[in-house]
Every structure is written in structure tokens, then in C-alpha cells.
Design an enzyme around this catalytic site. Structure first.
Site, PDB file in Angstrom:
ATOM      1  N   SER A   1       0.787  -1.178   0.072  1.00 24.18           N
ATOM      2  CA  SER A   1      -0.040   0.011  -0.119  1.00 24.18           C
ATOM      3  C   SER A   1       0.839   1.302   0.094  1.00 24.18           C
ATOM      4  CB  SER A   1      -0.845  -0.123   1.251  1.00 24.18           C
ATOM      5  OG  SER A   1      -1.606   1.346   1.287  1.00 24.18           O
TER       6      SER A   1
ATOM      7  N   ILE B   1      -7.163   0.842 -14.467  1.00 25.93           N
ATOM      8  CA  ILE B   1      -7.017   1.261 -12.999  1.00 25.93           C
ATOM      9  C   ILE B   1      -5.698   0.733 -12.417  1.00 25.93           C
ATOM     10  CG2 ILE B   1      -9.590   1.499 -12.769  1.00 25.93           C
ATOM     11  CD1 ILE B   1      -9.481  -0.883 -11.081  1.00 25.93           C
TER      12      ILE B   1
ATOM     13  N   SER C   1      -0.697   4.189   0.416  1.00 20.40           N
ATOM     14  CA  SER C   1      -1.632   4.968   1.165  1.00 20.40           C
ATOM     15  C   SER C   1      -0.943   5.942   2.181  1.00 20.40           C
ATOM     16  CB  SER C   1      -2.777   4.532   1.687  1.00 20.40           C
ATOM     17  OG  SER C   1      -3.575   4.161   0.695  1.00 20.40           O
TER      18      SER C   1
ATOM     19  N   GLY D   1     -15.472  -5.804  -7.700  1.00 13.28           N
ATOM     20  CA  GLY D   1     -15.497  -4.411  -6.746  1.00 13.28           C
ATOM     21  C   GLY D   1     -15.387  -3.185  -7.533  1.00 13.28           C
TER      22      GLY D   1
ATOM     23  N   THR E   1      -9.396  -1.819   2.519  1.00 16.79           N
ATOM     24  CA  THR E   1      -9.008  -2.351   1.373  1.00 16.79           C
ATOM     25  C   THR E   1      -9.212  -3.798   1.089  1.00 16.79           C
ATOM     26  OG1 THR E   1      -7.341  -2.242  -0.728  1.00 16.79           O
ATOM     27  CG2 THR E   1      -6.429  -2.891   1.516  1.00 16.79           C
TER      28      THR E   1
ATOM     29  N   ARG F   1     -16.286 -11.517 -18.314  1.00 10.26           N
ATOM     30  CA  ARG F   1     -16.065 -12.930 -18.395  1.00 10.26           C
ATOM     31  C   ARG F   1     -17.143 -13.616 -18.048  1.00 10.26           C
ATOM     32  NH1 ARG F   1      -9.845 -12.486 -16.408  1.00 10.26           N
ATOM     33  NH2 ARG F   1     -10.931 -11.063 -15.155  1.00 10.26           N
TER      34      ARG F   1
ATOM     35  N   LYS G   1     -13.927  -4.877   2.096  1.00  4.90           N
ATOM     36  CA  LYS G   1     -14.738  -3.684   1.839  1.00  4.90           C
ATOM     37  C   LYS G   1     -16.328  -3.771   1.989  1.00  4.90           C
ATOM     38  CE  LYS G   1     -11.675  -1.453  -1.268  1.00  4.90           C
ATOM     39  NZ  LYS G   1     -11.490  -0.500  -2.835  1.00  4.90           N
TER      40      LYS G   1
ATOM     41  N   GLY H   1      -4.214   4.068 -13.561  1.00  2.00           N
ATOM     42  CA  GLY H   1      -4.929   4.196 -12.389  1.00  2.00           C
ATOM     43  C   GLY H   1      -4.486   4.882 -11.092  1.00  2.00           C
TER      44      GLY H   1
END
EC number: 1.1.1.25
Length: 273
Positions: free
Chosen positions: A15, A215, A17, A129, A62, A150, A66, A238
Site C-alpha cells: 500500500s 485502473i 496510502s 468490486g 481495502t 468474463r 470492503k 490508475g
């Protein structure tokens, strides 16, 4: 008094973040810090109430928590209800408020590259998601959303949810090139490309100048984006979705403007771009 924030997930080592948020706190000389904690699914409830007990002001959520975090929260914002998932939790007078900034973060990043009100058709590849949050955030702008997945059953569920909310959506078979040719914007939301693997179908027929978004941001340019660029498309990865979901979480927690450029710089430096 120092405010404490965090992100929880499994895995979490990758991460970015903490880098982004801590750079923002430093830029504004705020007494705050942001940490990351690996939390396994079986420990989620204990972690949620532990963070609250330790005095954390909020945290990001995350994969894979979620949706499974929902029963442990006291209230959901409209964005969280619409997405059916939470990526941001705020502690407000002892109550845990669940929010979702994934969709709004994506929209904010997309608006740097196109006028959404002028967009007539958007193709979304995938129905997981991430696609769900993005599609529900884009639906109010009025574009026709064309989903390709898919697993058709999952795509059909998302189309139904969009239609129930008053949006325009339909599902087309995975990889049908003629729909790509009609798109103003194509958004790739699956994990294909994380390992630099080629996309399973051709982008033949896509119009030069079409905005193509993946993304994924690491690798910086996936084979999907490389192919789109070779066909004359405008390509975006992303990284700004990550940036703006963080910016929106910051503003939800602190009720003040985030230092966007300081947070962006930290992300770009971490990825050496």
C-alpha cells in the site's frame, strides 16, 4: 492532540496510502499520522473495534474487507449504500460511519481528462468490486454504460443495479469489438495486466483519440494501455484514482481541503515516475 489514521487489508505491504497521507500531513504541519495494518478476514471484527478503542479517527479499508466490514459499522453514507461497499471509515462521536470514495475518486481523476457531461458511451471491462464502484459513480452523468465481463451473470447483476438507480446500462459479450468502436471512453477494471500479461482480446476498431483508462498503475503502462496508445488513443493509468480516493477520504475525515499536489508528488516519487 495527534490524530491517527490507517489502512487495513490483506495483503497490505504494497500500500502507498501511508506515503500519500503522511506527505499531506507534513505539507500542512498537521499533528496526524497514517499507518498500515495487515488484518486477516477472521480478525476483521476485532481489528475494527480495536482501532476504535485505540482512538483512531478513521481508516481506509481495502481488499478483502470492503463488503465484510459492513455489519460492524453504525451508519453508511449514501455513496457507501450505492456502492454496496466501504473503503473509508470515520469515527464520529463514537459512531463508525462507513463511506466509499472509490467511485468519486475515479470520477474526479477522469474529469481531469474529459468532460463527463459530453460523454455518450462508456465501455467498462469487468464487473468486480472496482467496476461496481466506478459504474455507480458514473451513472448519474447520463452516459450509456456498456459492460463486458468474463462471467455474464455478474455483469447482469451490475447492469440491473445501475438500471434500478436510474442509470443507462447494458451488457455485451466479452470482447465484442464493435462496441469498443462506439465508445468515447473505455475503462479496464480487471486484474489482467498486473503481471504484464497481454489482454485476451484485440482493441481493433477502437477510434483514435478515445480515452482509454486502466485502473492498474503498477506496471505504469500495462500491455492493454500500450496497445491502446499504439492505436492513437489517449491513455491514463490508475494512479490518479488512487490519489483522489485518498484525497476524498482525507476531506471526509478532516472536513478540509487536502494538499493534492503534495500527495500526488509522494505517489509519483514512490513509483519513480
Amino acid at each position: 492532540m495527534v490524530k491517527h489514521f490507517a489502512v487495513i487489508g490483506d495483503p497490505i505491504a504494497h500500500s502507498l496510502s501511508p506515503l500519500m497521507h503522511n506527505a499531506g500531513y507534513k505539507a500542512l504541519n498537521l499533528a496526524a499520522d497514517y499507518q498500515k495494518f495487515q488484518v486477516s478476514p477472521e480478525d476483521l471484527q476485532e481489528a475494527v473495534f480495536g482501532l476504535k478503542a485505540l482512538g483512531f479517527s478513521g481508516w481506509n479499508v481495502t481488499v478483502p474487507h470492503k463488503e465484510t466490514i459492513l455489519p460492524f459499522l453504525d451508519e453508511l453514507t449514501e455513496e457507501a449504500v450505492r456502492a454496496g461497499a466501504v473503503n473509508t471509515v470515520k469515527v464520529d462521536k463514537g459512531r463508525l460511519i462507513g463511506h466509499n470514495t472509490d467511485g468519486s475518486g475515479f470520477v474526479r481523476s477522469l474529469q481531469e481528462h474529459m468532460e463527463l457531461d459530453e460523454c455518450k458511451q462508456i465501455v467498462i471491462l469487468g464487473a468486480g468490486g472496482a467496476a461496481k464502484g466506478i459504474a455507480m459513480a458514473l451513472a448519474p452523468f447520463g452516459a450509456q454504460l456498456c459492460l463486458m465481463n468474463r462471467t455474464p451473470e455478474r455483469g447482469a447483476e451490475l447492469v440491473e443495479k445501475i438500471l434500478e438507480g436510474g442509470g443507462q446500462a447494458r451488457q455485451e459479450p466479452w470482447g465484442r469489438g464493435e462496441w469498443l468502436a462506439q465508445a468515447d471512453c473505455v475503462i479496464q477494471t480487471t486484474s489482467i495486466g498486473l503481471k504484464k500479461e497481454e489482454y485476451p482480446f484485440s482493441l481493433a476498431g477502437i477510434r483514435p483519440g478515445t480515452l482509454v483508462v486502466d485502473i492498474i498503475f503498477n506496471p505504469w503502462e500495462t500491455p492493454f494501455l500500450h496497445s491502446a496508445k499504439a492505436m492513437g488513443c489517449k491513455t491514463v493509468n490508475g494512479i490518479d484514482m488512487l490519489l483522489y480516493q485518498g484525497v476524498n477520504a482525507w476531506e471526509f475525515w478532516l472536513e478540509d481541503k487536502a494538499p493534492v499536489e503534495s500527495m500526488r508528488k509522494a505517489l509519483y516519487q514512490a513509483l519513480a515516475v
